[in-house]
Design a protein around this motif. Structure first.
Motif, PDB file in Angstrom:
ATOM      1  N   PHE A 147      12.179  16.323  -3.233  1.00  0.00           N
ATOM      2  CA  PHE A 147      11.820  14.942  -3.532  1.00  0.00           C
ATOM      3  C   PHE A 147      12.084  14.760  -5.016  1.00  0.00           C
ATOM      4  CE2 PHE A 147       8.495  15.115  -0.019  1.00  0.00           C
ATOM      5  CZ  PHE A 147       9.084  14.134   0.761  1.00  0.00           C
ATOM      6  N   PHE A 148      12.704  13.644  -5.391  1.00  0.00           N
ATOM      7  CA  PHE A 148      12.879  13.299  -6.798  1.00  0.00           C
ATOM      8  C   PHE A 148      12.166  11.984  -7.045  1.00  0.00           C
ATOM      9  CE2 PHE A 148      15.287  11.041 -10.161  1.00  0.00           C
ATOM     10  CZ  PHE A 148      14.962  11.890 -11.217  1.00  0.00           C
ATOM     11  N   TYR A 149      11.174  12.003  -7.937  1.00  0.00           N
ATOM     12  CA  TYR A 149      10.410  10.811  -8.289  1.00  0.00           C
ATOM     13  C   TYR A 149      11.151  10.085  -9.411  1.00  0.00           C
ATOM     14  CZ  TYR A 149       6.675  12.856  -5.496  1.00  0.00           C
ATOM     15  OH  TYR A 149       5.945  13.384  -4.456  1.00  0.00           O
ATOM     16  N   GLU A 150      11.788   8.975  -9.072  1.00  0.00           N
ATOM     17  CA  GLU A 150      12.629   8.274 -10.034  1.00  0.00           C
ATOM     18  C   GLU A 150      11.873   7.788 -11.263  1.00  0.00           C
ATOM     19  OE1 GLU A 150      14.636   5.246  -7.730  1.00  0.00           O
ATOM     20  OE2 GLU A 150      16.282   6.631  -7.284  1.00  0.00           O
ATOM     21  N   ASP A 151      10.624   7.364 -11.092  1.00  0.00           N
ATOM     22  CA  ASP A 151       9.866   6.816 -12.217  1.00  0.00           C
ATOM     23  C   ASP A 151       9.480   7.886 -13.241  1.00  0.00           C
ATOM     24  OD1 ASP A 151      10.017   4.272 -11.097  1.00  0.00           O
ATOM     25  OD2 ASP A 151       8.129   4.518 -10.009  1.00  0.00           O
TER      26      ASP A 151
ATOM     27  N   ARG B  68      10.450   6.099  -5.151  1.00  0.00           N
ATOM     28  CA  ARG B  68       9.942   5.194  -6.182  1.00  0.00           C
ATOM     29  C   ARG B  68       8.711   4.521  -5.604  1.00  0.00           C
ATOM     30  NH1 ARG B  68      15.097   2.183  -5.467  1.00  0.00           N
ATOM     31  NH2 ARG B  68      14.734   0.840  -3.689  1.00  0.00           N
ATOM     32  N   GLU B  69       7.849   4.074  -6.512  1.00  0.00           N
ATOM     33  CA  GLU B  69       6.619   3.419  -6.054  1.00  0.00           C
ATOM     34  C   GLU B  69       6.973   2.112  -5.385  1.00  0.00           C
ATOM     35  OE1 GLU B  69       3.118   3.303  -8.414  1.00  0.00           O
ATOM     36  OE2 GLU B  69       3.822   4.980  -9.652  1.00  0.00           O
ATOM     37  N   THR B  70       6.217   1.810  -4.344  1.00  0.00           N
ATOM     38  CA  THR B  70       6.438   0.551  -3.655  1.00  0.00           C
ATOM     39  C   THR B  70       5.846  -0.585  -4.481  1.00  0.00           C
ATOM     40  OG1 THR B  70       4.382   0.843  -2.416  1.00  0.00           O
ATOM     41  CG2 THR B  70       6.406   1.598  -1.359  1.00  0.00           C
ATOM     42  N   ALA B  71       6.447  -1.739  -4.368  1.00  0.00           N
ATOM     43  CA  ALA B  71       5.943  -2.913  -5.079  1.00  0.00           C
ATOM     44  C   ALA B  71       4.634  -3.350  -4.460  1.00  0.00           C
ATOM     45  CB  ALA B  71       6.978  -4.039  -5.022  1.00  0.00           C
TER      46      ALA B  71
END
Length: 147
Positions: free
Chosen positions: A100-104, A140-143
């Motif tokens: 998993f790569f967390y973009e933020d 990425r976190e959901t809006a």
């Protein structure tokens, strides 16, 4: 001179790891091996390893860090995980797994190899075989949604 029982040479594990990989155990390789592998499985960039080396008092250039990481990858001590052009992580876990790569945040986390099933791979070109399949799932976190 013998050492008291229970005391180990501080570079014993690093020395054994380098020798098993067929690498000459230079002072810098020994120090970097300790930094990389003492904390268990983890993901580092050249820049983060360089900062850790400086903090540990290891005088080493960033170019040497890059060269060492690529040497370690070439002999199977590390796996390189390329996220984008110019953005690579080096993984101390060389077992079959994905990420998993967390973009933020830029964080990389392991996914057990058995948790992903790969089906319908394309036919390889003549004389070639699949060496490995790397899956990187970008998160990425959901809006926030109004209810």
């Amino acid at each position: 001179m013998s050492r008291p029982a229970g005391l180990e040479r501080p570079f014993r594990d690093a020395l054994q790891r380098l020798k098993a990989a067929g690498l000459r155990p230079t002072r810098q390789r020994l120090a970097l091996t300790r930094i990389l592998f003492e904390a268990g499985h983890r993901h580092v960039t050249a820049e983060t390893l360089h900062a850790e080396a400086k903090t540990a008092g290891v005088d080493v250039s960033l170019a040497t860090i890059y060269n060492t990481l690529h040497q370690f990858t070439g002999v199977g001590l590390l796996r390189e995980v390329v996220i984008d052009t110019g953005k690579a992580y080096f993984d101390t876990n060389t077992d079959e797994h994905h990420h998993f790569f967390y973009e933020d945040s830029g964080k990389l986390c392991d996914i057990a190899g058995g948790e992903i099933a790969i089906a319908n791979l394309p036919t390889t070109p003549p004389g070639m075989e699949v060496a490995r399949v790397d899956v990187v799932i970008r998160l990425r976190e959901t809006a926030a949604r109004d209810l």
